[in-house]
Design an enzyme around this catalytic site. Structure first.
Site, short mmCIF file in Angstrom:
data_model
loop_
_atom_site.label_atom_id
_atom_site.label_comp_id
_atom_site.label_asym_id
_atom_site.label_seq_id
_atom_site.Cartn_x
_atom_site.Cartn_y
_atom_site.Cartn_z
CE1 TYR A 1 -12.97 -20.08 -51.50
CE2 TYR A 1 -13.64 -21.68 -53.15
CZ TYR A 1 -13.00 -20.50 -52.81
OH TYR A 1 -12.41 -19.74 -53.78
CB SER A 2 -20.21 -22.84 -52.03
OG SER A 2 -21.09 -23.10 -53.12
CG ASN A 3 -15.80 -22.73 -56.83
OD1 ASN A 3 -15.15 -21.72 -56.60
ND2 ASN A 3 -15.25 -23.93 -56.86
CB SER B 1 0.22 -33.11 -51.53
OG SER B 1 1.08 -32.12 -52.07
N GLY C 1 -5.97 -19.19 -55.79
CA GLY C 1 -6.79 -19.75 -56.84
C GLY C 1 -6.27 -21.07 -57.34
CB SER D 1 -10.78 -18.94 -56.35
OG SER D 1 -11.75 -19.92 -56.55
#
Length: 386
Positions: free
Chosen positions: A186-188, A360, A328, A87
Site C-alpha cells: 500500500y503506497s499513497n 491498535s 480511510g 483514503s
C-alpha cells in the site's frame, strides 16, 4: 516524524475492507438498530471521541451517533456531519481514471512514464499497478507499523504545503520495494501519481474532474477536495491526535490542517450521506461501464478474506457477506465505506479518534465489528487475519 527531504511521515491507513464472494444481508432484513447503537456506544467507551454511522439495507436507511463532537463540550456528534475521509479519496480518483480509460485517453497497461516522463518512474510501472498498489513504489507516508507512533514534531508540519511533484520526485529517487507487478504494498504515492495522470490527460486539476464526473452528477453537495484548505466547514466532529511527550500521553486537536501531503491519496472531506450515494452508485453501475467495473474488481489477493482491486477493497465477512469499498485514515479521523456488490446494502462509518489508538488491534476489531453488524447483521465476527 519526518523522512529525508522533509516530507511529512504520517500514520497509515489500515485495510479493513475487501475480498470476493457472494452477497448476503441478514435474513431479518437488516441490522438491528439497537445493536448498532450499542456497538457505537462500546466504541466510544473504549476510547474513541465520537462515532457516526449511516446504514442502508432492506429495512431502510438509518443514521446514528455516539460520543461528543468536541472534547470538553456536551454536544453530540452530528449524524451527518462532515469529516476527513482519508483514503476513500482513492476510490474517487480510481473511478475518474477508469472513466478516462473508457474514453480511450490511456490504457491500464500503459507505462506511467509515457505520460509523466519528467519523474523518471521505472518504465515497467503501469497505470494498473499504481491503482492496485503493485508498482513497488514506496509510500511517502508512514506504514502500518505500530512502532511508527505519532510525535510532537508533526504538529509543526501540519500547516505546510506539499506539492505533488515534490512528493513523486522524492519517492521516484528511492529504490523500489519490489520489482513492479511482483508484489503488493500500500503506497499513497501511487495515488499522488494517479492524480497527476488525470491532470496530464485532461489539462485540468484532478479535483475539477472529480467534481465534474462524480460530485455534480450524483449531487454530493457536501463533498469537497479542499487542496490546501485547512478548515472543515459546516457541522463536524473534531479529530484528535494522540502523542507522547516526556513520557506523558497527550491529545492534540488536529481538526484544522493542510491536507496537501495527502492530495489525491487522501484529502477528501465528505459525509455519510454523500459517501453512501457514491458507493451505491459505483456498485450499481452508474459510474463505470460493466467492463471497467470488472477491471476495478480484478482483485489482487491479500489473504483468504481480503483483496484489493483498482482503488477498491473487497472483504469477505462470515456468512458469505461481502463488503466492497474502501477505508480511510486522516490524522484524527478513521472511516469505512462499504457496499454489497449489488449496491442494495451499504454502511459508512466515521470515527473521531481520541484515547483509542487507531493502529491498535482493538480499534481494528471494533471497526470490523461495527461494519459487519451494519452491512451483514452479524453481531460479533471474529477478526480473521488477512
Amino acid at each position: 516524524m519526518r523522512i529525508r527531504a522533509g516530507i511529512v511521515v504520517v500514520a497509515a491507513i489500515v485495510a479493513l475492507t475487501g475480498s470476493a464472494g457472494t452477497n448476503a444481508v441478514a435474513e431479518s432484513g437488516g441490522a438491528d438498530r439497537a445493536a448498532l447503537q450499542q456497538a457505537m456506544n462500546d466504541f466510544v467507551a473504549a476510547g474513541a471521541t465520537g462515532v457516526q454511522l449511516r446504514v442502508r439495507d432492506r429495512s431502510g436507511e438509518w443514521t446514528g451517533s455516539a460520543g461528543v463532537a468536541e472534547i470538553g463540550r456536551p454536544e453530540g456528534v452530528p449524524v451527518d456531519g462532515r469529516f476527513r475521509a482519508g483514503s476513500i479519496t482513492k476510490t474517487f480518483i480510481a473511478t475518474v481514471l477508469l472513466q478516462l480509460v473508457d474514453e480511450g485517453k490511456l490504457g491500464l497497461d500503459d507505462p506511467v512514464g509515457r505520460y509523466l516522463p519528467q519523474f523518471g518512474v521505472d518504465h515497467r510501472i503501469t497505470v494498473r499497478m499504481i491503482l492496485q498498489h503493485t508498482s513497488g513504489l514506496r509510500s511517502h507516508t508512514r506504514g502500518s507499523d505500530p512502532a511508527d507512533a505519532a510525535d510532537p514534531l508533526l504538529v509543526d508540519d501540519v500547516f505546510r504545503t506539499y506539492l505533488p511533484d515534490e512528493i513523486v520526485r522524492f519517492v521516484a529517487a528511492e529504490p523500489l520495494k519490489f520489482d513492479p507487478g511482483t508484489g503488493w504494498s500500500y503506497s499513497n504515492t501511487n495515488y499522488v501519481l494517479a492524480g497527476l495522470l488525470i491532470e496530464k490527460l485532461t489539462g485540468t486539476p484532478y479535483a475539477w474532474q472529480v467534481n465534474l464526473r462524480i460530485v455534480l452528477p450524483l449531487g454530493l453537495w457536501r463533498t469537497e477536495l479542499p487542496g490546501q484548505g485547512m478548515e472543515i466547514l459546516g457541522p463536524h466532529a473534531h479529530g484528535y491526535l494522540r502523542y507522547t511527550e516526556d513520557g506523558e500521553s497527550k491529545l492534540f486537536d488536529i481538526t484544522r490542517l493542510n491536507p496537501s501531503w495527502a492530495g489525491a491519496a487522501g484529502e477528501i472531506i465528505s459525509t455519510t450521506e454523500d459517501l453512501t450515494t457514491f458507493v451505491t452508485a459505483l456498485a450499481g453501475g452508474r459510474l463505470l461501464s460493466l467492463a471497467l467495473m470488472e477491471e476495478m474488481r480484478d482483485i489482487h489477493r491479500l489473504g483468504s478474506a481480503l483483496g484489493y482491486g483498482l482503488g477498491l477493497f473487497e472483504r469477505d465477512f462470515p456468512a458469505d457477506c461481502v463488503g466492497l469499498g474502501h477505508n480511510g485514515r486522516m490524522l484524527g479521523y478513521s472511516s469505512e465505506m462499504l457496499s454489497s456488490p449489488d449496491g442494495r446494502a451499504s454502511v459508512v462509518i466515521s470515527v473521531t479518534e481520541g484515547a483509542f489508538a487507531p493502529e491498535s488491534e482493538a480499534f481494528q476489531i471494533a471497526m470490523i465489528r461495527l461494519a459487519s453488524l451494519a452491512l451483514c447483521g452479524l453481531a460479533s465476527p471474529p477478526l480473521r487475519p488477512a
